[in-house]
Design a protein around this motif. Structure first.
Motif, PDB file in Angstrom:
ATOM      1  N   ASP A 211      14.709   5.786  -5.717  1.00  0.00           N
ATOM      2  CA  ASP A 211      13.377   5.986  -5.137  1.00  0.00           C
ATOM      3  C   ASP A 211      13.323   5.383  -3.736  1.00  0.00           C
ATOM      4  O   ASP A 211      12.314   4.809  -3.322  1.00  0.00           O
ATOM      5  CB  ASP A 211      12.298   5.366  -6.027  1.00  0.00           C
ATOM      6  CG  ASP A 211      10.901   5.880  -5.678  1.00  0.00           C
ATOM      7  OD1 ASP A 211      10.799   6.840  -4.883  1.00  0.00           O
ATOM      8  OD2 ASP A 211       9.916   5.317  -6.193  1.00  0.00           O
TER       9      ASP A 211
ATOM     10  N   LEU B 292       6.810  11.737 -12.344  1.00  0.00           N
ATOM     11  CA  LEU B 292       7.853  10.746 -12.608  1.00  0.00           C
ATOM     12  C   LEU B 292       8.288  10.751 -14.064  1.00  0.00           C
ATOM     13  O   LEU B 292       9.477  10.639 -14.372  1.00  0.00           O
ATOM     14  CB  LEU B 292       7.352   9.346 -12.240  1.00  0.00           C
ATOM     15  CG  LEU B 292       7.459   8.904 -10.787  1.00  0.00           C
ATOM     16  CD1 LEU B 292       6.873   7.507 -10.629  1.00  0.00           C
ATOM     17  CD2 LEU B 292       8.908   8.929 -10.332  1.00  0.00           C
TER      18      LEU B 292
ATOM     19  N   THR C 124       7.964   3.284  -9.828  1.00  0.00           N
ATOM     20  CA  THR C 124       9.062   3.831 -10.619  1.00  0.00           C
ATOM     21  C   THR C 124       9.531   2.841 -11.675  1.00  0.00           C
ATOM     22  O   THR C 124       9.823   3.221 -12.814  1.00  0.00           O
ATOM     23  CB  THR C 124      10.223   4.221  -9.687  1.00  0.00           C
ATOM     24  OG1 THR C 124       9.752   5.220  -8.775  1.00  0.00           O
ATOM     25  CG2 THR C 124      11.401   4.778 -10.471  1.00  0.00           C
TER      26      THR C 124
ATOM     27  N   SER D  75      17.002  11.314  -8.561  1.00  0.00           N
ATOM     28  CA  SER D  75      16.328  11.130  -7.279  1.00  0.00           C
ATOM     29  C   SER D  75      14.847  11.438  -7.437  1.00  0.00           C
ATOM     30  O   SER D  75      14.470  12.577  -7.737  1.00  0.00           O
ATOM     31  CB  SER D  75      16.936  12.046  -6.211  1.00  0.00           C
ATOM     32  OG  SER D  75      18.293  11.702  -5.981  1.00  0.00           O
ATOM     33  N   VAL D  76      13.999  10.420  -7.233  1.00  0.00           N
ATOM     34  CA  VAL D  76      12.567  10.589  -7.475  1.00  0.00           C
ATOM     35  C   VAL D  76      11.725  10.246  -6.248  1.00  0.00           C
ATOM     36  O   VAL D  76      10.494  10.243  -6.317  1.00  0.00           O
ATOM     37  CB  VAL D  76      12.109   9.720  -8.674  1.00  0.00           C
ATOM     38  CG1 VAL D  76      12.860  10.100  -9.931  1.00  0.00           C
ATOM     39  CG2 VAL D  76      12.262   8.221  -8.372  1.00  0.00           C
ATOM     40  N   GLU D  77      12.374   9.983  -5.107  1.00  0.00           N
ATOM     41  CA  GLU D  77      11.643   9.510  -3.931  1.00  0.00           C
ATOM     42  C   GLU D  77      10.575  10.493  -3.477  1.00  0.00           C
ATOM     43  O   GLU D  77       9.498  10.094  -3.030  1.00  0.00           O
ATOM     44  CB  GLU D  77      12.616   9.231  -2.784  1.00  0.00           C
ATOM     45  CG  GLU D  77      11.970   8.587  -1.576  1.00  0.00           C
ATOM     46  CD  GLU D  77      12.970   8.202  -0.506  1.00  0.00           C
ATOM     47  OE1 GLU D  77      12.552   7.555   0.470  1.00  0.00           O
ATOM     48  OE2 GLU D  77      14.164   8.553  -0.631  1.00  0.00           O
TER      49      GLU D  77
END
Length: 353
Positions: free
Chosen positions: A178, A17, A133, A8-10
């Motif tokens: 994302d 990142l 991303t 989970s990178v949102e």
């Protein structure tokens, strides 16, 4: 069954990142299947040079092997490794639309990409996605990545990570989450005929009108969209795609006639005990009485409809809707791609009233 990891990178800033995506990039290099967001939809990525890795895409999706794949790269410097010399017109389109939702079919350099990517053709569709991303993952992986939409073949394309998991959890190695994608429909695919013709193989995020502005001296041909394909030159040309589980019918005509027709069909289906659904524009939404009525937004803002389409089709499945009717839109701008996807989702069940 495979354990499907989720990164989970949102909420992460751009500078963080890299460390978060390192494991996903390593799995791509090692033959893994990683779903990741782009500005269009979530893609299912594999090293495009590896037939083992690319073969896993077809297996996970249940995708026909004669359907070519689009290759995603991080920058134009990678092109020379993958393709033979191409016309100046291609360079002009790259200057205008890369990074972005335009896939250009180019002559493939022999013995570089897996033959599964090109489906036996001498060409390959390539694009650079316009998504932070996706670009970070492609840079870290350091390889060209074949990436069709990250869904089971024939199902609506995923615009959220949870859509990917609905279809592919336990079948792929990981998903990079994302949040929601932007455009909501896949990239436009074009091929070049000679030095001055652009042929649209699949409408998408780059419109016909935008292509005309970018290449004012070129002829633009979209007739191939109506041609039956024995050997498709692009994804989305041959098979029924994007379909909900319920039967979808696309209704075209004057708004009052369309509304009246859908009303009659909903009443008839409901009287037979079937669960019904309607996909409509905001201007007429309140007039429909079905088990599930979903909005495409205003018909004056078709970008919103494009963004909402696939999530709406999946929402009908969540409501166990058996019969669905959709209003139609103008085919100007992004409307051409919207109508293309709706017709394919309906299996070309189109009623004109």
């Amino acid at each position: 069954m495979i354990t499907t990891n989720v990164w989970s990178v949102e909420q992460l800033p751009d500078e963080k990142l890299g460390p978060e995506l390192a494991a996903a990039a390593a799995q791509l290099r090692d033959g893994g299947l990683i779903a990741f967001p782009t500005e269009t939809v979530y893609g299912l990525g594999a090293d495009a040079r590896s037939s083992f890795a690319v073969g896993r895409i077809f297996s996970a999706k249940g995708r026909p092997s004669d359907n070519p794949l689009i290759v995603h790269i991080a920058n134009r410097q990678q092109l020379d490794e993958l393709v033979l010399p191409y016309p100046q017109l291609a360079s002009a389109l790259m200057d205008s639309f890369w990074p972005g939702p335009l896939t250009i079919v180019l002559p493939a350099r022999p013995d570089v990409l897996s033959p599964l990517v090109t489906a036996g053709l001498a060409s390959v569709g390539i694009r650079i996605p316009d998504h932070r991303t996706a670009l970070a993952l492609l840079e870290l992986a350091g390889c060209p990545v074949a990436a069709p939409s990250a869904n089971r073949s024939g199902r609506p394309s995923p615009t959220l990570a949870r859509h990917v998991l609905e279809d592919l959890d336990g079948r792929i190695d990981g998903v990079v989450d994302d949040g929601a994608t932007g455009v909501g429909l896949e990239s436009t695919v074009v091929e070049l005929v000679g030095d001055q013709m652009i042929r649209i193989l699949r409408p998408g995020g780059i419109t016909l009108e935008a292509l005309r502005i970018a290449a004012p001296h070129a002829t633009i041909d979209s007739a191939s969209l109506e041609e039956p394909e024995v050997a498709p030159r692009s994804p989305g040309m041959k098979y029924t795609h994007y379909a909900p589980k319920g039967e979808l019918v696309l209704v075209q005509g004057a708004p009052d006639a369309v509304t009246a027709y859908i009303h009659r069909q909903v009443e008839r289906a409901a009287s037979s005990g079937e669960r019904t659904g309607v996909l409509a524009f905001e201007e007429r939404l309140q007039g429909y009485k079905a088990d599930r009525v979903l909005s495409l937004g205003s018909e004056a803002e078709l970008e919103t409809a494009a963004h909402r389409l696939y999530a709406a089709l999946r929402a009908f499945d969540e409501g166990s809707v058996q019969r669905i009717w959709s209003e139609s839109s103008s085919e100007q701008g992004i409307g051409a791609a919207l109508m293309n996807r709706l017709a394919k989702a309906a299996g070309n069940r189109v009623v004109r009233v």
